[in-house]
Design a protein around this motif. Structure first.
Motif, PDB file in Angstrom:
ATOM      1  N   ASP A   1       0.905  -1.475  -0.113  1.00  0.00           N
ATOM      2  CA  ASP A   1      -0.271  -0.029   0.207  1.00  0.00           C
ATOM      3  C   ASP A   1       0.608   1.419   0.061  1.00  0.00           C
ATOM      4  O   ASP A   1       0.459   2.624  -0.286  1.00  0.00           O
ATOM      5  CB  ASP A   1      -0.537   0.417   1.044  1.00  0.00           C
ATOM      6  N   GLN A   2       2.019   0.779   0.701  1.00  0.00           N
ATOM      7  CA  GLN A   2       2.662   2.056   0.711  1.00  0.00           C
ATOM      8  C   GLN A   2       3.608   2.637  -0.303  1.00  0.00           C
ATOM      9  O   GLN A   2       3.933   4.035  -0.785  1.00  0.00           O
ATOM     10  CB  GLN A   2       4.255   2.311   2.111  1.00  0.00           C
TER      11      GLN A   2
ATOM     12  N   GLU B   1       2.506   1.735  -2.984  1.00  0.00           N
ATOM     13  CA  GLU B   1       1.441   1.721  -4.145  1.00  0.00           C
ATOM     14  C   GLU B   1       1.045   4.083  -3.933  1.00  0.00           C
ATOM     15  O   GLU B   1       1.507   4.198  -5.340  1.00  0.00           O
ATOM     16  CB  GLU B   1      -0.140   1.486  -4.136  1.00  0.00           C
ATOM     17  N   ALA B   2       1.129   4.658  -2.906  1.00  0.00           N
ATOM     18  CA  ALA B   2       0.557   5.640  -2.277  1.00  0.00           C
ATOM     19  C   ALA B   2       2.176   6.008  -2.792  1.00  0.00           C
ATOM     20  O   ALA B   2       1.771   7.142  -3.789  1.00  0.00           O
ATOM     21  CB  ALA B   2       0.698   5.448  -1.060  1.00  0.00           C
ATOM     22  N   ASN B   3       2.816   6.223  -2.607  1.00  0.00           N
ATOM     23  CA  ASN B   3       4.673   6.102  -3.298  1.00  0.00           C
ATOM     24  C   ASN B   3       4.430   6.959  -3.836  1.00  0.00           C
ATOM     25  O   ASN B   3       4.898   7.500  -4.690  1.00  0.00           O
ATOM     26  CB  ASN B   3       5.667   6.058  -2.501  1.00  0.00           C
TER      27      ASN B   3
ATOM     28  N   LYS C   1       1.946   6.623  -6.461  1.00  0.00           N
ATOM     29  CA  LYS C   1       0.995   7.190  -7.113  1.00  0.00           C
ATOM     30  C   LYS C   1       1.383   9.145  -7.005  1.00  0.00           C
ATOM     31  O   LYS C   1       1.122   9.669  -7.882  1.00  0.00           O
ATOM     32  CB  LYS C   1      -0.731   7.617  -6.037  1.00  0.00           C
ATOM     33  N   THR C   2       1.730   8.939  -5.465  1.00  0.00           N
ATOM     34  CA  THR C   2       2.739  10.413  -5.487  1.00  0.00           C
ATOM     35  C   THR C   2       4.276  11.205  -6.639  1.00  0.00           C
ATOM     36  O   THR C   2       4.000  11.950  -6.786  1.00  0.00           O
ATOM     37  CB  THR C   2       3.526  10.702  -3.868  1.00  0.00           C
TER      38      THR C   2
END
Length: 364
Positions: free
Chosen positions: A257-258, A260-262, A264-265
């Motif tokens: 998840d992290q 994917e979040a990174n 995305k950013t």
């Protein structure tokens, strides 16, 4: 015969006396062509016995004509002077306008030359910025592509790891459900445990590059527990490994998840950077096109100004020559008029003296 000869001699003496008197009367004008002509006119008239009154009237008529001629010359000279002044004023105005045009054209030429230099520098700077923009856009796109590729690989690694953990979890749960601690392990079960241990070892090596150390620490006890159970299943070891696998699944999901979040950013940042670069590129292209168009306009105008300056220079030079010629002509005309006026006045003075002489003769 002697009497006739005496008369002739007497007449000759009278004529000589008359001529001598006239020359004396016209002292200073004797050598003047008009004076000589007037002396001859008067002497001939008196020689032939002409009327002195008629001669006086003739001289007065000559004087009147001379005065009228003088007045006419004065009028013509005044007209010529006025016309010359007007013509000179027009020439001077033409010269001043041509010089003003020339000054304006040279000033415009200087301004445009400075603007041309500034624009040429700007074009170079814009082109260099556009080149940097192109490299920056290529770099941003390369980073975005690399980010997507790296993310896809890492995300798949996490997915593979999570899947392997769930398969191991299912295997261990099956063992616990079968009461493996009380039975002899089958060869297949041993093989599955050994294979699962090897899978965890490979996953550990793969995830070491991008997984938090806290989750990596879970691998080693799991691997050791699986190795132990491949020979003998201890309920405590089994439960401990199951607990560790559950924690690892949670850690891996959090890591994914992290990731994917990174990702995305990072994609948003790189996309924004790409948008900014594209906008900058459009701005630079418009600026460059505008500058190049202005350069063409300036160069065209400078070429035009070269021709206009040549024309203005020619007008200035020709007008200056015309003014010089007109001034010289005016000076010559003034000198001619002055000479004629002096000559005419001399002629009038000669006639006045002759009239005085006739008046004297009439009073004798």
């Amino acid at each position: 015969m002697k009497s006739a000869l005496l008369v002739v001699v007497l007449i000759a003496c009278i004529q000589a006396t008359t001529v001598s008197e006239l020359k004396e009367r016209l002292s200073g004008y004797g050598d003047h062509p008009f004076g000589s002509s007037m002396i001859n006119l008067v002497s001939v008239n008196m020689k032939t016995g002409g009327s002195l009154n008629e001669l006086k009237q003739l001289l007065q008529q000559i004087k009147d004509e001379l005065i009228a001629l003088t007045q006419l010359q004065d009028q013509e000279n005044a007209t010529f002077t006025r016309r010359s002044q007007v013509d000179l004023a027009k020439l001077q105005a033409t010269l001043e306008q041509a010089q003003q045009d020339l000054d304006n054209q040279r000033q415009e030429q200087s301004n445009l030359t400075n603007e041309l230099s500034t624009l040429q520098t700007r074009v170079k700077e814009d082109q260099a910025a556009l080149d940097r923009n192109g490299r920056g856009s290529g770099d941003a796109q390369g980073r975005l592509d690399a980010e997507n590729t790296d993310f896809a690989a890492k995300y798949q690694d996490y997915s593979d790891a999570i899947l392997a953990c769930k398969e191991a979890q299912r295997l261990l749960l099956n063992l616990r459900g079968e009461g493996a601690s009380l039975i002899q392990l089958t060869q297949d079960t041993k093989s599955n445990l050994i294979q699962t241990k090897e899978n965890f070892q490979k996953i550990k090596e793969i995830l070491e590059a991008h997984t938090k150390k806290s989750s990596l620490t879970l691998f080693q006890p799991i691997i050791e527990g699986l190795a132990e159970m491949s020979t003998k299943v201890n309920p405590e070891t089994l439960n401990n490994v199951l607990s560790l696998v559950a924690r690892l699944i949670t850690a891996l999901q959090e890591g994914q998840d992290q990731l994917e979040a990174n990702h995305k950013t990072q994609v948003e940042n790189l996309t924004r950077l790409g948008d900014d670069l594209r906008n900058e590129k459009q701005t630079l292209q418009v600026s460059l096109a505008t500058a190049n168009n202005r350069l063409k306009e300036i160069q065209s105008r400078l070429n035009e100004l070269d021709g206009l300056i040549n024309i203005s220079n020619a007008i200035v030079e020709v007008t200056q020559l015309n003014i010089q010629d007109a001034t010289r002509i005016n000076e010559l005309e003034d000198q001619e008029y002055s000479n004629q006026k002096v000559s005419r006045q001399t002629e009038i003075d000669i006639v006045d003296r002759l009239i005085e002489y006739i008046n004297q003769k009439l009073s004798e």
